[in-house]
Design a protein around this motif. Structure first.
Motif, mmCIF file in Angstrom:
data_model
loop_
_atom_site.group_PDB
_atom_site.id
_atom_site.type_symbol
_atom_site.label_atom_id
_atom_site.label_comp_id
_atom_site.label_asym_id
_atom_site.label_seq_id
_atom_site.Cartn_x
_atom_site.Cartn_y
_atom_site.Cartn_z
ATOM 1 N N SER A 276 -23.327 22.164 -33.768
ATOM 2 C CA SER A 276 -22.202 21.270 -34.094
ATOM 3 C C SER A 276 -20.959 21.608 -33.279
ATOM 4 N N GLU A 277 -20.653 22.897 -33.152
ATOM 5 C CA GLU A 277 -19.481 23.278 -32.365
ATOM 6 C C GLU A 277 -19.751 23.146 -30.866
ATOM 7 N N GLY A 278 -20.970 23.484 -30.468
ATOM 8 C CA GLY A 278 -21.323 23.352 -29.055
ATOM 9 C C GLY A 278 -21.288 21.912 -28.590
ATOM 10 N N TYR A 279 -21.782 20.991 -29.419
ATOM 11 C CA TYR A 279 -21.769 19.577 -29.056
ATOM 12 C C TYR A 279 -20.335 19.060 -28.971
ATOM 13 N N ALA A 280 -19.481 19.483 -29.906
ATOM 14 C CA ALA A 280 -18.081 19.052 -29.877
ATOM 15 C C ALA A 280 -17.386 19.577 -28.629
ATOM 16 N N ASP A 281 -17.666 20.824 -28.254
ATOM 17 C CA ASP A 281 -17.083 21.357 -27.025
ATOM 18 C C ASP A 281 -17.648 20.652 -25.790
ATOM 19 N N TRP A 282 -18.948 20.377 -25.808
ATOM 20 C CA TRP A 282 -19.562 19.685 -24.675
ATOM 21 C C TRP A 282 -18.891 18.329 -24.463
ATOM 22 N N THR A 283 -18.660 17.610 -25.539
ATOM 23 C CA THR A 283 -17.985 16.322 -25.440
ATOM 24 C C THR A 283 -16.546 16.497 -24.980
ATOM 25 N N GLY A 284 -15.888 17.523 -25.516
ATOM 26 C CA GLY A 284 -14.496 17.763 -25.154
ATOM 27 C C GLY A 284 -14.310 18.075 -23.681
ATOM 28 N N TYR A 285 -15.220 18.843 -23.105
ATOM 29 C CA TYR A 285 -15.098 19.245 -21.700
ATOM 30 C C TYR A 285 -15.702 18.234 -20.723
ATOM 31 N N LEU A 286 -16.459 17.272 -21.239
ATOM 32 C CA LEU A 286 -17.158 16.331 -20.372
ATOM 33 C C LEU A 286 -16.158 15.565 -19.503
ATOM 34 N N GLY A 287 -16.390 15.575 -18.196
ATOM 35 C CA GLY A 287 -15.538 14.833 -17.283
ATOM 36 C C GLY A 287 -14.231 15.509 -16.918
ATOM 37 N N THR A 288 -14.004 16.736 -17.415
ATOM 38 C CA THR A 288 -12.747 17.432 -17.112
ATOM 39 C C THR A 288 -12.810 18.193 -15.792
ATOM 40 N N GLY A 289 -14.017 18.421 -15.275
ATOM 41 C CA GLY A 289 -14.153 19.187 -14.050
ATOM 42 C C GLY A 289 -14.108 20.688 -14.243
ATOM 43 N N ARG A 290 -14.038 21.133 -15.492
ATOM 44 C CA ARG A 290 -13.996 22.575 -15.756
ATOM 45 C C ARG A 290 -15.365 23.190 -15.471
ATOM 46 N N THR A 291 -15.380 24.271 -14.702
ATOM 47 C CA THR A 291 -16.632 24.961 -14.388
ATOM 48 C C THR A 291 -17.007 25.881 -15.546
ATOM 49 N N PRO A 292 -18.285 26.282 -15.645
ATOM 50 C CA PRO A 292 -18.672 27.206 -16.713
ATOM 51 C C PRO A 292 -17.827 28.478 -16.775
ATOM 52 N N PRO A 293 -17.533 29.170 -15.651
ATOM 53 C CA PRO A 293 -16.692 30.370 -15.762
ATOM 54 C C PRO A 293 -15.284 30.060 -16.280
ATOM 55 N N GLU A 294 -14.763 28.863 -15.968
ATOM 56 C CA GLU A 294 -13.432 28.492 -16.447
ATOM 57 C C GLU A 294 -13.460 28.162 -17.938
ATOM 58 N N ALA A 295 -14.501 27.489 -18.383
ATOM 59 C CA ALA A 295 -14.590 27.071 -19.782
ATOM 60 C C ALA A 295 -15.145 28.161 -20.693
ATOM 61 N N ALA A 296 -15.843 29.141 -20.124
ATOM 62 C CA ALA A 296 -16.452 30.216 -20.920
ATOM 63 C C ALA A 296 -16.063 31.583 -20.352
ATOM 64 N N PRO A 297 -14.773 31.915 -20.337
ATOM 65 C CA PRO A 297 -14.329 33.162 -19.693
ATOM 66 C C PRO A 297 -14.831 34.427 -20.381
ATOM 67 N N GLU A 298 -14.905 34.428 -21.707
ATOM 68 C CA GLU A 298 -15.331 35.633 -22.418
ATOM 69 C C GLU A 298 -16.819 35.895 -22.198
#
Length: 395
Positions: A276-298
Protein backbone atom coordinates in the motif's frame (compact mmCIF):
# COMPACT_ATOMS: atom_id res chain seq x y z
CA UNK A 1 -18.27 -22.29 41.47
CA UNK A 2 -17.00 -18.79 42.21
CA UNK A 3 -18.06 -17.46 38.84
CA UNK A 4 -21.64 -18.64 39.22
CA UNK A 5 -21.92 -17.27 42.76
CA UNK A 6 -20.65 -13.85 41.63
CA UNK A 7 -23.16 -13.76 38.78
CA UNK A 8 -26.02 -14.50 41.21
CA UNK A 9 -24.99 -11.72 43.56
CA UNK A 10 -24.85 -9.13 40.76
CA UNK A 11 -28.22 -10.27 39.40
CA UNK A 12 -29.90 -9.96 42.79
CA UNK A 13 -28.41 -6.51 43.38
CA UNK A 14 -29.50 -5.35 39.91
CA UNK A 15 -33.08 -6.49 40.55
CA UNK A 16 -33.21 -4.57 43.82
CA UNK A 17 -32.00 -1.36 42.17
CA UNK A 18 -34.44 -1.59 39.28
CA UNK A 19 -37.60 -2.08 41.32
CA UNK A 20 -37.98 1.55 42.54
CA UNK A 21 -37.51 2.83 38.97
CA UNK A 22 -40.15 0.60 37.39
CA UNK A 23 -43.57 1.96 36.52
CA UNK A 24 -46.83 0.04 36.43
CA UNK A 25 -45.81 -1.67 33.18
CA UNK A 26 -42.50 -2.79 34.65
CA UNK A 27 -40.38 -0.44 32.44
CA UNK A 28 -37.84 2.16 33.70
CA UNK A 29 -39.12 5.73 33.69
CA UNK A 30 -37.44 7.80 30.93
CA UNK A 31 -36.03 11.23 31.69
CA UNK A 32 -38.13 13.64 29.58
CA UNK A 33 -35.20 16.07 29.51
CA UNK A 34 -33.37 13.82 27.05
CA UNK A 35 -36.10 14.22 24.46
CA UNK A 36 -36.18 17.97 25.09
CA UNK A 37 -32.41 18.24 24.54
CA UNK A 38 -32.72 16.18 21.35
CA UNK A 39 -35.31 18.65 20.08
CA UNK A 40 -32.97 21.57 20.81
CA UNK A 41 -30.16 19.86 18.88
CA UNK A 42 -32.52 19.11 16.00
CA UNK A 43 -33.45 22.80 15.77
CA UNK A 44 -29.80 23.74 16.05
CA UNK A 45 -28.88 21.43 13.17
CA UNK A 46 -31.69 22.73 10.96
CA UNK A 47 -30.61 26.32 11.62
CA UNK A 48 -27.01 25.53 10.71
CA UNK A 49 -28.01 23.86 7.44
CA UNK A 50 -30.45 26.68 6.69
CA UNK A 51 -27.84 29.39 7.36
CA UNK A 52 -30.16 30.94 9.94
CA UNK A 53 -27.84 32.47 12.53
CA UNK A 54 -30.69 33.91 14.56
CA UNK A 55 -32.41 30.54 14.96
CA UNK A 56 -29.06 28.94 15.74
CA UNK A 57 -28.35 31.52 18.43
CA UNK A 58 -31.74 30.82 20.00
CA UNK A 59 -30.47 27.31 20.83
CA UNK A 60 -27.30 28.49 22.58
CA UNK A 61 -23.75 29.55 21.82
CA UNK A 62 -23.02 30.78 18.28
CA UNK A 63 -19.33 29.80 18.32
CA UNK A 64 -19.71 26.75 16.07
CA UNK A 65 -21.94 28.64 13.63
CA UNK A 66 -19.25 31.27 13.10
CA UNK A 67 -16.48 28.71 12.76
CA UNK A 68 -18.46 26.49 10.39
CA UNK A 69 -19.79 29.23 8.11
CA UNK A 70 -17.39 28.37 5.24
CA UNK A 71 -17.86 24.58 5.39
CA UNK A 72 -20.24 23.39 2.63
CA UNK A 73 -22.55 20.99 4.45
CA UNK A 74 -24.99 18.55 2.88
CA UNK A 75 -26.18 17.18 6.22
CA UNK A 76 -25.66 17.70 9.96
CA UNK A 77 -27.42 15.92 12.83
CA UNK A 78 -26.96 14.86 16.45
CA UNK A 79 -28.26 11.78 18.21
CA UNK A 80 -28.28 12.02 22.00
CA UNK A 81 -27.00 8.80 23.53
CA UNK A 82 -26.97 9.82 27.20
CA UNK A 83 -27.88 12.77 29.40
CA UNK A 84 -26.20 13.54 32.72
CA UNK A 85 -27.80 16.08 35.07
CA UNK A 86 -25.48 18.56 36.82
CA UNK A 87 -26.00 21.26 39.43
CA UNK A 88 -26.09 23.97 36.75
CA UNK A 89 -27.75 22.03 33.92
CA UNK A 90 -26.63 18.88 32.12
CA UNK A 91 -24.09 17.32 29.79
CA UNK A 92 -25.15 15.25 26.81
CA UNK A 93 -23.24 12.50 25.03
CA UNK A 94 -24.11 12.58 21.34
CA UNK A 95 -23.14 11.14 17.98
CA UNK A 96 -22.62 13.85 15.38
CA UNK A 97 -23.06 12.81 11.75
CA UNK A 98 -22.34 15.20 8.90
CA UNK A 99 -21.54 15.22 5.19
CA UNK A 100 -19.51 17.73 3.21
CA UNK A 101 -21.46 18.57 0.08
CA UNK A 102 -19.95 17.11 -3.08
CA UNK A 103 -17.35 14.99 -1.27
CA UNK A 104 -18.86 12.65 1.32
CA UNK A 105 -21.00 9.80 0.03
CA UNK A 106 -21.99 8.86 3.59
CA UNK A 107 -21.84 10.79 6.85
CA UNK A 108 -18.72 11.24 8.92
CA UNK A 109 -19.52 9.99 12.43
CA UNK A 110 -17.88 11.47 15.52
CA UNK A 111 -18.68 11.52 19.23
CA UNK A 112 -19.34 14.83 20.98
CA UNK A 113 -20.01 16.06 24.51
CA UNK A 114 -22.36 19.03 24.86
CA UNK A 115 -22.76 21.19 27.96
CA UNK A 116 -26.26 22.55 28.49
CA UNK A 117 -27.81 25.24 30.64
CA UNK A 118 -31.46 25.84 31.47
CA UNK A 119 -33.42 29.06 31.52
CA UNK A 120 -35.64 30.12 34.40
CA UNK A 121 -38.69 28.90 32.50
CA UNK A 122 -37.14 25.48 31.89
CA UNK A 123 -35.78 25.70 28.32
CA UNK A 124 -32.48 23.95 27.49
CA UNK A 125 -29.69 25.67 25.55
CA UNK A 126 -26.15 24.69 24.48
CA UNK A 127 -23.23 26.40 26.18
CA UNK A 128 -20.39 24.27 24.73
CA UNK A 129 -19.84 21.55 22.11
CA UNK A 130 -16.55 19.64 22.27
CA UNK A 131 -15.06 16.27 21.29
CA UNK A 132 -15.94 13.37 23.58
CA UNK A 133 -13.15 11.76 25.58
CA UNK A 134 -10.62 9.98 23.35
CA UNK A 135 -12.33 11.31 20.21
CA UNK A 136 -10.19 13.43 17.91
CA UNK A 137 -10.97 17.08 17.33
CA UNK A 138 -12.79 18.31 14.26
CA UNK A 139 -11.17 21.15 12.35
CA UNK A 140 -13.63 23.77 13.64
CA UNK A 141 -12.66 22.90 17.22
CA UNK A 142 -9.37 24.66 16.42
CA UNK A 143 -10.85 27.87 15.08
CA UNK A 144 -12.76 29.40 12.19
CA UNK A 145 -12.61 27.23 9.07
CA UNK A 146 -11.43 28.72 5.77
CA UNK A 147 -12.31 26.83 2.57
CA UNK A 148 -10.72 26.87 -0.87
CA UNK A 149 -12.31 24.88 -3.70
CA UNK A 150 -10.22 23.43 -6.50
CA UNK A 151 -11.27 21.58 -9.62
CA UNK A 152 -10.91 18.22 -7.83
CA UNK A 153 -10.23 19.30 -4.25
CA UNK A 154 -11.56 21.03 -1.19
CA UNK A 155 -8.91 22.45 1.13
CA UNK A 156 -10.01 23.37 4.65
CA UNK A 157 -7.77 25.19 7.10
CA UNK A 158 -7.63 27.25 10.25
CA UNK A 159 -5.40 30.08 11.35
CA UNK A 160 -4.90 31.77 8.01
CA UNK A 161 -6.33 33.24 4.84
CA UNK A 162 -7.45 31.56 1.65
CA UNK A 163 -4.13 32.55 0.06
CA UNK A 164 -2.36 30.14 2.44
CA UNK A 165 -4.52 27.26 1.22
CA UNK A 166 -4.52 27.85 -2.54
CA UNK A 167 -1.13 26.13 -3.14
CA UNK A 168 -2.52 22.94 -1.55
CA UNK A 169 -5.51 23.05 -3.89
CA UNK A 170 -3.29 23.47 -6.95
CA UNK A 171 -1.17 20.44 -6.01
CA UNK A 172 -4.21 18.33 -5.09
CA UNK A 173 -5.81 19.20 -8.43
CA UNK A 174 -2.73 17.84 -10.18
CA UNK A 175 -2.66 14.74 -7.99
CA UNK A 176 -6.20 13.55 -8.73
CA UNK A 177 -5.84 13.09 -12.51
CA UNK A 178 -2.33 11.68 -12.03
CA UNK A 179 -3.71 8.98 -9.75
CA UNK A 180 -6.67 8.27 -12.04
CA UNK A 181 -4.21 7.84 -14.89
CA UNK A 182 -2.74 4.71 -13.29
CA UNK A 183 -5.43 3.44 -10.89
CA UNK A 184 -8.46 4.19 -13.06
CA UNK A 185 -11.52 6.37 -12.58
CA UNK A 186 -13.57 4.04 -10.38
CA UNK A 187 -13.27 6.26 -7.31
CA UNK A 188 -14.65 9.64 -6.26
CA UNK A 189 -11.83 11.58 -7.98
CA UNK A 190 -12.12 14.22 -5.29
CA UNK A 191 -10.00 14.84 -2.24
CA UNK A 192 -10.48 16.82 0.98
CA UNK A 193 -7.30 18.27 2.48
CA UNK A 194 -7.21 19.52 6.09
CA UNK A 195 -4.52 22.07 6.96
CA UNK A 196 -4.34 22.85 10.70
CA UNK A 197 -2.09 25.56 12.14
CA UNK A 198 0.61 23.24 13.46
CA UNK A 199 1.85 19.73 14.19
CA UNK A 200 -0.06 19.88 17.47
CA UNK A 201 -3.22 20.71 15.56
CA UNK A 202 -2.66 17.78 13.21
CA UNK A 203 -2.20 15.40 16.14
CA UNK A 204 -5.37 16.70 17.82
CA UNK A 205 -7.38 15.98 14.67
CA UNK A 206 -6.03 12.43 14.66
CA UNK A 207 -6.44 11.91 18.41
CA UNK A 208 -2.80 10.91 18.86
CA UNK A 209 0.36 12.38 20.44
CA UNK A 210 2.20 14.95 18.34
CA UNK A 211 5.42 12.94 18.65
CA UNK A 212 3.85 10.22 16.51
CA UNK A 213 3.77 12.52 13.47
CA UNK A 214 6.89 14.62 13.86
CA UNK A 215 8.62 14.70 10.47
CA UNK A 216 5.57 13.19 8.72
CA UNK A 217 4.32 15.66 6.09
CA UNK A 218 0.79 14.26 5.76
CA UNK A 219 -1.40 11.25 6.51
CA UNK A 220 -4.71 9.98 5.19
CA UNK A 221 -7.64 9.08 7.40
CA UNK A 222 -10.31 6.60 6.39
CA UNK A 223 -11.31 2.98 6.88
CA UNK A 224 -9.34 0.58 4.71
CA UNK A 225 -11.46 -1.72 2.64
CA UNK A 226 -14.55 0.35 3.27
CA UNK A 227 -17.63 0.08 1.06
CA UNK A 228 -18.25 2.43 -1.83
CA UNK A 229 -20.60 4.53 0.29
CA UNK A 230 -17.99 5.06 3.03
CA UNK A 231 -17.14 8.67 3.93
CA UNK A 232 -14.47 10.38 1.90
CA UNK A 233 -10.99 10.15 3.34
CA UNK A 234 -9.27 13.25 4.68
CA UNK A 235 -5.68 14.10 3.87
CA UNK A 236 -4.36 15.74 7.04
CA UNK A 237 -1.27 17.90 6.58
CA UNK A 238 1.50 18.54 9.09
CA UNK A 239 2.28 22.14 8.06
CA UNK A 240 5.61 22.15 9.88
CA UNK A 241 7.07 19.14 8.02
CA UNK A 242 5.34 20.10 4.77
CA UNK A 243 6.90 23.57 4.84
CA UNK A 244 10.48 22.26 4.63
CA UNK A 245 9.77 20.31 1.43
CA UNK A 246 10.53 21.67 -2.02
CA UNK A 247 7.91 21.95 -4.75
CA UNK A 248 8.58 18.41 -6.00
CA UNK A 249 8.43 16.95 -2.51
CA UNK A 250 5.10 18.64 -1.82
CA UNK A 251 3.62 17.30 -5.04
CA UNK A 252 4.88 13.79 -4.31
CA UNK A 253 3.34 13.93 -0.81
CA UNK A 254 -0.11 15.01 -2.00
CA UNK A 255 -0.10 12.53 -4.88
CA UNK A 256 0.94 9.77 -2.45
CA UNK A 257 -1.90 10.61 -0.07
CA UNK A 258 -4.41 10.98 -2.90
CA UNK A 259 -3.43 7.47 -4.01
CA UNK A 260 -4.49 6.19 -0.60
CA UNK A 261 -7.88 7.87 -1.10
CA UNK A 262 -8.28 6.23 -4.51
CA UNK A 263 -7.20 2.76 -3.41
CA UNK A 264 -8.98 2.70 -0.04
CA UNK A 265 -11.79 0.35 -1.10
CA UNK A 266 -9.22 -2.16 -2.42
CA UNK A 267 -6.96 -1.89 0.61
CA UNK A 268 -7.94 -4.49 3.21
CA UNK A 269 -6.44 -6.32 6.16
CA UNK A 270 -4.84 -8.61 3.59
CA UNK A 271 -2.81 -5.77 2.06
CA UNK A 272 0.73 -5.52 3.49
CA UNK A 273 2.05 -2.02 4.09
CA UNK A 274 4.97 -2.54 1.73
CA UNK A 275 2.39 -2.80 -1.04
CA UNK A 276 0.00 0.00 0.00
CA UNK A 277 2.77 2.46 0.84
CA UNK A 278 4.97 1.31 -2.02
CA UNK A 279 2.17 1.76 -4.54
CA UNK A 280 1.39 5.25 -3.20
CA UNK A 281 5.06 6.20 -3.48
CA UNK A 282 5.30 4.67 -6.95
CA UNK A 283 2.37 6.81 -8.07
CA UNK A 284 3.79 9.86 -6.33
CA UNK A 285 7.18 9.59 -8.03
CA UNK A 286 5.83 8.56 -11.44
CA UNK A 287 6.88 11.04 -14.12
CA UNK A 288 9.04 13.13 -11.76
CA UNK A 289 12.34 11.96 -13.26
CA UNK A 290 13.69 11.00 -9.84
CA UNK A 291 16.25 8.19 -10.09
CA UNK A 292 16.25 5.28 -7.61
CA UNK A 293 19.32 6.61 -5.70
CA UNK A 294 17.62 10.03 -5.43
CA UNK A 295 14.27 8.62 -4.29
CA UNK A 296 15.74 5.90 -2.04
CA UNK A 297 18.84 7.47 -0.42
CA UNK A 298 18.78 5.42 2.80
CA UNK A 299 18.44 2.12 0.98
CA UNK A 300 21.16 3.18 -1.47
CA UNK A 301 23.45 3.88 1.47
CA UNK A 302 22.77 0.41 2.86
CA UNK A 303 23.61 -1.18 -0.49
CA UNK A 304 26.84 0.80 -0.75
CA UNK A 305 27.76 -0.31 2.77
CA UNK A 306 27.25 -3.94 1.78
CA UNK A 307 24.02 -4.29 3.80
CA UNK A 308 21.22 -4.79 1.25
CA UNK A 309 17.87 -5.92 2.68
CA UNK A 310 17.23 -9.64 3.07
CA UNK A 311 13.44 -9.45 2.93
CA UNK A 312 10.58 -7.10 2.22
CA UNK A 313 9.71 -4.93 5.23
CA UNK A 314 7.02 -6.04 7.66
CA UNK A 315 4.14 -3.87 8.76
CA UNK A 316 5.91 -3.14 12.04
CA UNK A 317 8.70 -1.40 10.11
CA UNK A 318 6.26 1.31 8.98
CA UNK A 319 5.36 2.58 12.47
CA UNK A 320 5.74 6.35 12.75
CA UNK A 321 7.57 5.82 16.03
CA UNK A 322 10.22 3.69 14.32
CA UNK A 323 13.81 4.88 14.02
CA UNK A 324 13.83 7.37 11.09
CA UNK A 325 16.40 5.50 9.00
CA UNK A 326 14.55 2.20 9.42
CA UNK A 327 11.26 3.87 8.51
CA UNK A 328 12.78 5.47 5.41
CA UNK A 329 14.22 2.15 4.25
CA UNK A 330 10.84 0.48 4.70
CA UNK A 331 9.13 3.04 2.44
CA UNK A 332 11.94 2.90 -0.10
CA UNK A 333 11.84 -0.90 -0.16
CA UNK A 334 8.10 -0.93 -0.84
CA UNK A 335 8.50 1.67 -3.59
CA UNK A 336 11.21 -0.35 -5.34
CA UNK A 337 9.10 -3.51 -5.10
CA UNK A 338 6.21 -1.78 -6.86
CA UNK A 339 8.55 -0.13 -9.33
CA UNK A 340 10.00 -3.55 -10.15
CA UNK A 341 6.53 -4.99 -10.80
CA UNK A 342 5.72 -2.08 -13.11
CA UNK A 343 9.06 -2.47 -14.94
CA UNK A 344 8.91 -6.27 -15.23
CA UNK A 345 5.18 -7.00 -15.64
CA UNK A 346 3.72 -3.60 -16.58
CA UNK A 347 1.74 -0.88 -14.83
CA UNK A 348 -1.60 -2.61 -15.46
CA UNK A 349 -0.36 -5.79 -13.77
CA UNK A 350 0.79 -3.75 -10.77
CA UNK A 351 -2.73 -2.38 -10.29
CA UNK A 352 -4.23 -5.84 -10.83
CA UNK A 353 -1.85 -7.31 -8.26
CA UNK A 354 -2.83 -4.65 -5.71
CA UNK A 355 -6.53 -5.36 -6.23
CA UNK A 356 -6.03 -9.12 -6.11
CA UNK A 357 -4.26 -8.97 -2.75
CA UNK A 358 -6.99 -6.78 -1.25
CA UNK A 359 -9.77 -8.97 -2.62
CA UNK A 360 -8.42 -12.08 -0.89
CA UNK A 361 -10.21 -11.22 2.35
CA UNK A 362 -7.74 -12.93 4.69
CA UNK A 363 -4.15 -11.93 5.38
CA UNK A 364 -2.75 -15.46 5.25
CA UNK A 365 -1.93 -16.45 1.70
CA UNK A 366 -3.17 -13.24 0.05
CA UNK A 367 0.17 -12.12 -1.37
CA UNK A 368 1.22 -15.64 -2.30
CA UNK A 369 -1.99 -16.28 -4.22
CA UNK A 370 -1.87 -12.91 -6.01
CA UNK A 371 1.77 -13.43 -6.95
CA UNK A 372 0.86 -16.77 -8.53
CA UNK A 373 -2.33 -15.69 -10.31
CA UNK A 374 -1.34 -12.20 -11.46
CA UNK A 375 2.45 -12.33 -11.79
CA UNK A 376 3.06 -16.05 -12.25
CA UNK A 377 5.70 -16.25 -9.53
CA UNK A 378 6.20 -17.34 -5.92
CA UNK A 379 7.10 -15.35 -2.79
CA UNK A 380 10.60 -16.82 -2.81
CA UNK A 381 11.19 -16.00 -6.48
CA UNK A 382 9.68 -12.54 -6.08
CA UNK A 383 11.87 -11.72 -3.07
CA UNK A 384 15.01 -12.93 -4.83
CA UNK A 385 14.15 -10.89 -7.91
CA UNK A 386 13.45 -7.83 -5.72
CA UNK A 387 16.75 -8.15 -3.87
CA UNK A 388 18.62 -8.30 -7.18
CA UNK A 389 16.63 -5.32 -8.46
CA UNK A 390 17.49 -3.25 -5.36
CA UNK A 391 21.19 -3.99 -5.80
CA UNK A 392 21.11 -3.26 -9.54
CA UNK A 393 19.17 0.00 -9.17
CA UNK A 394 21.06 1.33 -6.15
CA UNK A 395 24.50 -0.25 -6.44
Amino acid sequence: MAGRGRAWSIGALGLGLLLPLAGCGGHPTADPARAEVQQVLDRRSAALLGHDEGAYGATGTRTEYTRLRALPLASWSYRVTALHRTASGATADADLRYRVAGYDRAPVDTRRTLTLGRTADGHWYVTADRPAGKAGQQLWDQGTVTAVRGAHSLVLGTGGSAARLKPYARLADRAVPAVSGVWGTGWSRRVVVLVPRSLAGMAALLGSPAASYRGIAAVTTGEAGGPAQAPADRVVVNPEAYAVLGDLGRQVVLTHETTHVATRASTTAATPLWLSEGYADWTGYLGTGRTPPEAAPELARAVRDGEPPDALPGDEDFGFTSEPTKLARAYESGWLACRMIADRWGEARLGAFYRAVGAHGKRAGAVEEALKKVLGTTPEEFTARWRAYVTTQLG
